[in-house]
Design a protein around this motif. Sequence first.
Motif, PDB file in Angstrom:
ATOM      1  N   SER A  27       0.819  -1.218   0.000  1.00 48.37           N
ATOM      2  CA  SER A  27       0.000   0.000   0.000  1.00 48.37           C
ATOM      3  C   SER A  27       0.854   1.271   0.000  1.00 48.37           C
ATOM      4  O   SER A  27       0.405   2.332   0.409  1.00 48.37           O
ATOM      5  CB  SER A  27      -0.985  -0.008   1.175  1.00 48.37           C
ATOM      6  N   SER A  28       2.088   1.129  -0.499  1.00 43.80           N
ATOM      7  CA  SER A  28       2.919   2.320  -0.726  1.00 43.80           C
ATOM      8  C   SER A  28       3.026   2.527  -2.229  1.00 43.80           C
ATOM      9  O   SER A  28       2.999   1.562  -2.992  1.00 43.80           O
ATOM     10  CB  SER A  28       4.336   2.097  -0.196  1.00 43.80           C
ATOM     11  N   ILE A  29       3.179   3.770  -2.638  1.00 46.70           N
ATOM     12  CA  ILE A  29       3.345   3.986  -4.072  1.00 46.70           C
ATOM     13  C   ILE A  29       4.614   4.789  -4.359  1.00 46.70           C
ATOM     14  O   ILE A  29       5.050   5.616  -3.560  1.00 46.70           O
ATOM     15  CB  ILE A  29       2.114   4.667  -4.716  1.00 46.70           C
ATOM     16  N   THR A  30       5.168   4.483  -5.542  1.00 51.18           N
ATOM     17  CA  THR A  30       6.351   5.227  -6.004  1.00 51.18           C
ATOM     18  C   THR A  30       6.119   5.596  -7.465  1.00 51.18           C
ATOM     19  O   THR A  30       5.323   4.955  -8.156  1.00 51.18           O
ATOM     20  CB  THR A  30       7.637   4.373  -5.951  1.00 51.18           C
ATOM     21  N   LEU A  31       6.850   6.575  -7.928  1.00 54.02           N
ATOM     22  CA  LEU A  31       6.756   6.938  -9.342  1.00 54.02           C
ATOM     23  C   LEU A  31       7.557   5.946 -10.179  1.00 54.02           C
ATOM     24  O   LEU A  31       8.589   5.435  -9.729  1.00 54.02           O
ATOM     25  CB  LEU A  31       7.317   8.337  -9.574  1.00 54.02           C
ATOM     26  N   ALA A  32       7.095   5.680 -11.406  1.00 55.18           N
ATOM     27  CA  ALA A  32       7.795   4.750 -12.297  1.00 55.18           C
ATOM     28  C   ALA A  32       9.220   5.240 -12.555  1.00 55.18           C
ATOM     29  O   ALA A  32      10.157   4.453 -12.707  1.00 55.18           O
ATOM     30  CB  ALA A  32       7.028   4.618 -13.605  1.00 55.18           C
ATOM     31  N   ALA A  33       9.396   6.552 -12.607  1.00 52.71           N
ATOM     32  CA  ALA A  33      10.718   7.113 -12.881  1.00 52.71           C
ATOM     33  C   ALA A  33      11.630   7.042 -11.657  1.00 52.71           C
ATOM     34  O   ALA A  33      12.797   7.413 -11.736  1.00 52.71           O
ATOM     35  CB  ALA A  33      10.561   8.564 -13.333  1.00 52.71           C
ATOM     36  N   GLY A  34      11.072   6.583 -10.528  1.00 50.43           N
ATOM     37  CA  GLY A  34      11.857   6.491  -9.296  1.00 50.43           C
ATOM     38  C   GLY A  34      11.540   7.656  -8.375  1.00 50.43           C
ATOM     39  O   GLY A  34      11.548   8.820  -8.817  1.00 50.43           O
ATOM     40  N   SER A  35      11.230   7.338  -7.117  1.00 49.58           N
ATOM     41  CA  SER A  35      10.945   8.373  -6.108  1.00 49.58           C
ATOM     42  C   SER A  35      10.845   7.657  -4.773  1.00 49.58           C
ATOM     43  O   SER A  35      10.654   6.445  -4.732  1.00 49.58           O
ATOM     44  CB  SER A  35       9.612   9.072  -6.418  1.00 49.58           C
ATOM     45  N   PRO A  36      10.970   8.398  -3.659  1.00 46.70           N
ATOM     46  CA  PRO A  36      10.761   7.738  -2.369  1.00 46.70           C
ATOM     47  C   PRO A  36       9.331   7.194  -2.303  1.00 46.70           C
ATOM     48  O   PRO A  36       8.410   7.802  -2.869  1.00 46.70           O
ATOM     49  CB  PRO A  36      10.953   8.875  -1.356  1.00 46.70           C
ATOM     50  N   ALA A  37       9.129   6.057  -1.623  1.00 45.13           N
ATOM     51  CA  ALA A  37       7.782   5.482  -1.507  1.00 45.13           C
ATOM     52  C   ALA A  37       6.941   6.328  -0.547  1.00 45.13           C
ATOM     53  O   ALA A  37       7.454   6.832   0.451  1.00 45.13           O
ATOM     54  CB  ALA A  37       7.890   4.057  -0.991  1.00 45.13           C
ATOM     55  N   ILE A  38       5.657   6.500  -0.907  1.00 43.97           N
ATOM     56  CA  ILE A  38       4.740   7.179   0.032  1.00 43.97           C
ATOM     57  C   ILE A  38       3.796   6.092   0.556  1.00 43.97           C
ATOM     58  O   ILE A  38       3.167   5.378  -0.250  1.00 43.97           O
ATOM     59  CB  ILE A  38       3.900   8.274  -0.651  1.00 43.97           C
ATOM     60  N   ALA A  39       3.703   5.970   1.872  1.00 45.94           N
ATOM     61  CA  ALA A  39       2.867   4.922   2.474  1.00 45.94           C
ATOM     62  C   ALA A  39       1.439   5.437   2.702  1.00 45.94           C
ATOM     63  O   ALA A  39       1.247   6.587   3.111  1.00 45.94           O
ATOM     64  CB  ALA A  39       3.477   4.482   3.793  1.00 45.94           C
ATOM     65  N   PHE A  40       0.486   4.599   2.400  1.00 41.23           N
ATOM     66  CA  PHE A  40      -0.933   4.914   2.635  1.00 41.23           C
ATOM     67  C   PHE A  40      -1.563   3.794   3.457  1.00 41.23           C
ATOM     68  O   PHE A  40      -1.024   2.687   3.529  1.00 41.23           O
ATOM     69  CB  PHE A  40      -1.659   5.043   1.286  1.00 41.23           C
ATOM     70  N   ASP A  41      -2.718   4.071   4.034  1.00 39.86           N
ATOM     71  CA  ASP A  41      -3.452   2.990   4.705  1.00 39.86           C
ATOM     72  C   ASP A  41      -4.064   2.063   3.656  1.00 39.86           C
ATOM     73  O   ASP A  41      -4.261   0.883   3.907  1.00 39.86           O
ATOM     74  CB  ASP A  41      -4.570   3.580   5.580  1.00 39.86           C
ATOM     75  N   ALA A  42      -4.395   2.650   2.520  1.00 42.34           N
ATOM     76  CA  ALA A  42      -4.990   1.845   1.451  1.00 42.34           C
ATOM     77  C   ALA A  42      -4.656   2.462   0.100  1.00 42.34           C
ATOM     78  O   ALA A  42      -4.527   3.681  -0.017  1.00 42.34           O
ATOM     79  CB  ALA A  42      -6.508   1.786   1.617  1.00 42.34           C
ATOM     80  N   VAL A  43      -4.500   1.578  -0.907  1.00 38.77           N
ATOM     81  CA  VAL A  43      -4.336   2.033  -2.292  1.00 38.77           C
ATOM     82  C   VAL A  43      -5.489   1.426  -3.086  1.00 38.77           C
ATOM     83  O   VAL A  43      -5.786   0.236  -2.946  1.00 38.77           O
ATOM     84  CB  VAL A  43      -2.996   1.544  -2.890  1.00 38.77           C
ATOM     85  N   VAL A  44      -6.144   2.251  -3.912  1.00 38.02           N
ATOM     86  CA  VAL A  44      -7.215   1.733  -4.770  1.00 38.02           C
ATOM     87  C   VAL A  44      -6.726   1.810  -6.217  1.00 38.02           C
ATOM     88  O   VAL A  44      -6.372   2.898  -6.700  1.00 38.02           O
ATOM     89  CB  VAL A  44      -8.526   2.542  -4.623  1.00 38.02           C
ATOM     90  N   VAL A  45      -6.714   0.677  -6.895  1.00 37.53           N
ATOM     91  CA  VAL A  45      -6.244   0.643  -8.282  1.00 37.53           C
ATOM     92  C   VAL A  45      -7.443   0.834  -9.212  1.00 37.53           C
ATOM     93  O   VAL A  45      -8.347   0.003  -9.269  1.00 37.53           O
ATOM     94  CB  VAL A  45      -5.496  -0.677  -8.586  1.00 37.53           C
ATOM     95  N   CYS A  46      -7.435   1.962  -9.905  1.00 36.35           N
ATOM     96  CA  CYS A  46      -8.508   2.323 -10.854  1.00 36.35           C
ATOM     97  C   CYS A  46      -7.825   2.717 -12.165  1.00 36.35           C
ATOM     98  O   CYS A  46      -8.158   3.731 -12.775  1.00 36.35           O
ATOM     99  CB  CYS A  46      -9.297   3.533 -10.380  1.00 36.35           C
TER     100      CYS A  46
END
Length: 418
Positions: A231-250
């Motif tokens: 449930s963390s996301i990063t940019l495809a080009a590379g970036s620090p991960a940002i943590a979330f309680d939830a990620v929704v894939v749309c």
Amino acid sequence: MKIAIVGAGIIGVTTAWELASDGHEVMVFERRGAAAEEASFANAGVVAPGYVTPWASPGMRAKVLRSLLSSHGAVKLRWPLSGRDVGWISQWQRACKLETYLANRSRLQRLAFYSRSRLHEISEARELSYERGQGLLVLLRNHRERKLAQPGLDVLRAAGSTFREVDADEARTIEPALAASTRLAGAVYLPDDEVANCRQFALLLKREAEAIGVQFHFGCDIAPLQRSAPSSITLAAGSPAIAFDAVVVCAGVDSARLLQPLGLRIPLAPVYGHSISAQIREPLNAPRSAIMDERYKVAISRLGQRVRVAGSAELGGSLDKVHPAAFRTLYKVLQDWFPGAVTLQNGVQQWKGARPMLPDGPPIIGSSGIRGVWLNLGHGSSGWALSCGSARVLADQISGRSAEIDLEGLGIERLLRH
Ligand SMILES: Cc1cc2nc3c(=O)[nH]c(=O)nc-3n(C[C@H](O)[C@H](O)[C@H](O)COP(=O)(O)OP(=O)(O)OC[C@H]3O[C@@H](n4cnc5c(N)ncnc54)[C@H](O)[C@@H]3O)c2cc1C
């Protein structure tokens, strides 16, 4: 909860709205520069719950084969066909079994009727004003088509759709600009169904979502989710991960790629469609609302001062390779029914979009089975018609509330059973 949404198509925007309405802190990440730039950009706009049925149905294989052989056929295979496309076709064939079709049809229609009422509730509550027209007229060119339409009418009856069969004269009263020179045997009129501008609605709802705190981040191409921190996301080009309680894939057709590292094999394929949108030259010669030409599976929609003509289903090929034959069919059907309605000399918008299609029909809405990862994807040919309901039931699940409709068969377990 702090929630990230990947994708700002109609599904991502409606999901953001519902989650923020429930009090969550929502951020939307979109690789494009604006909302609704991909499949939600220039679709036909038809919202007709009784017609939201799976493309995997008994008898469909024969229809597809006939279509492949006909020059104006709606369905085409394009080269190259990937391994994923071939696998998708065999899953689609399996889903054509009667009992699978019936189960998927009722799942889709339950969601579609709910979604239409949710669309109306949001539009009224927020006083959203967007291009729309009331009523759908399904044109049947000859008596054979009238006969072939009968099983479809049983489906509408079973779904509780309001409709009536009309003769050619009445059809021409409902849509007075229909060309007299094109043969018409009759039509099915659905007065409660409608056409509306999906992209315009998405942009208006985005604004409302921002007003209640949703943050939209454009130009953010998100990398596939990782097992170590799903449930963390990063940019495809590379970036620090940002943590979330939830990620929704749309993320529309890209969703499968984003979920692959988590071990989820989602059988999503892009099924390409096309549309043309042109300025109305003479309103008296233009449609009043939505028309569906049953023979060519082409929709003609009135969207404000424009007419949009949309159709075709291509599997294989790519988004940037355009086959002029698809557009020729759209121009032909427009010319058959509304000659002279629009200006074709300049300013015609020609568009190719990718429907995010699962082989059996309904979308996947709910938990991925992996903590913190939620799915709202695979809405295929009816993502606009299903969007507001899908978003609401997903938000209910995230908040641990019961949804207002039965969600049986809309979760990922349906696909894992195969
Ligand atoms: C010709 C045609 C006619 C249609 N007619 C109708 C109709 O009449 N009625 C109807 O209900 N439906 C119709 N549809 C279907 C409908 O348009 C789709 O089902 C719907 O738009 C899907 O919405 P979505 O939000 O899932 O996908 P999209 O609108 O494609 O949104 C997904 C978003 O995710 C973003 N994204 C993807 N990957 C990433 C990433 N890695 N990082 C960040 N962002 C990412 C994309 O840029 C995109 O903006 C039609 C479709 C076509 C092609």
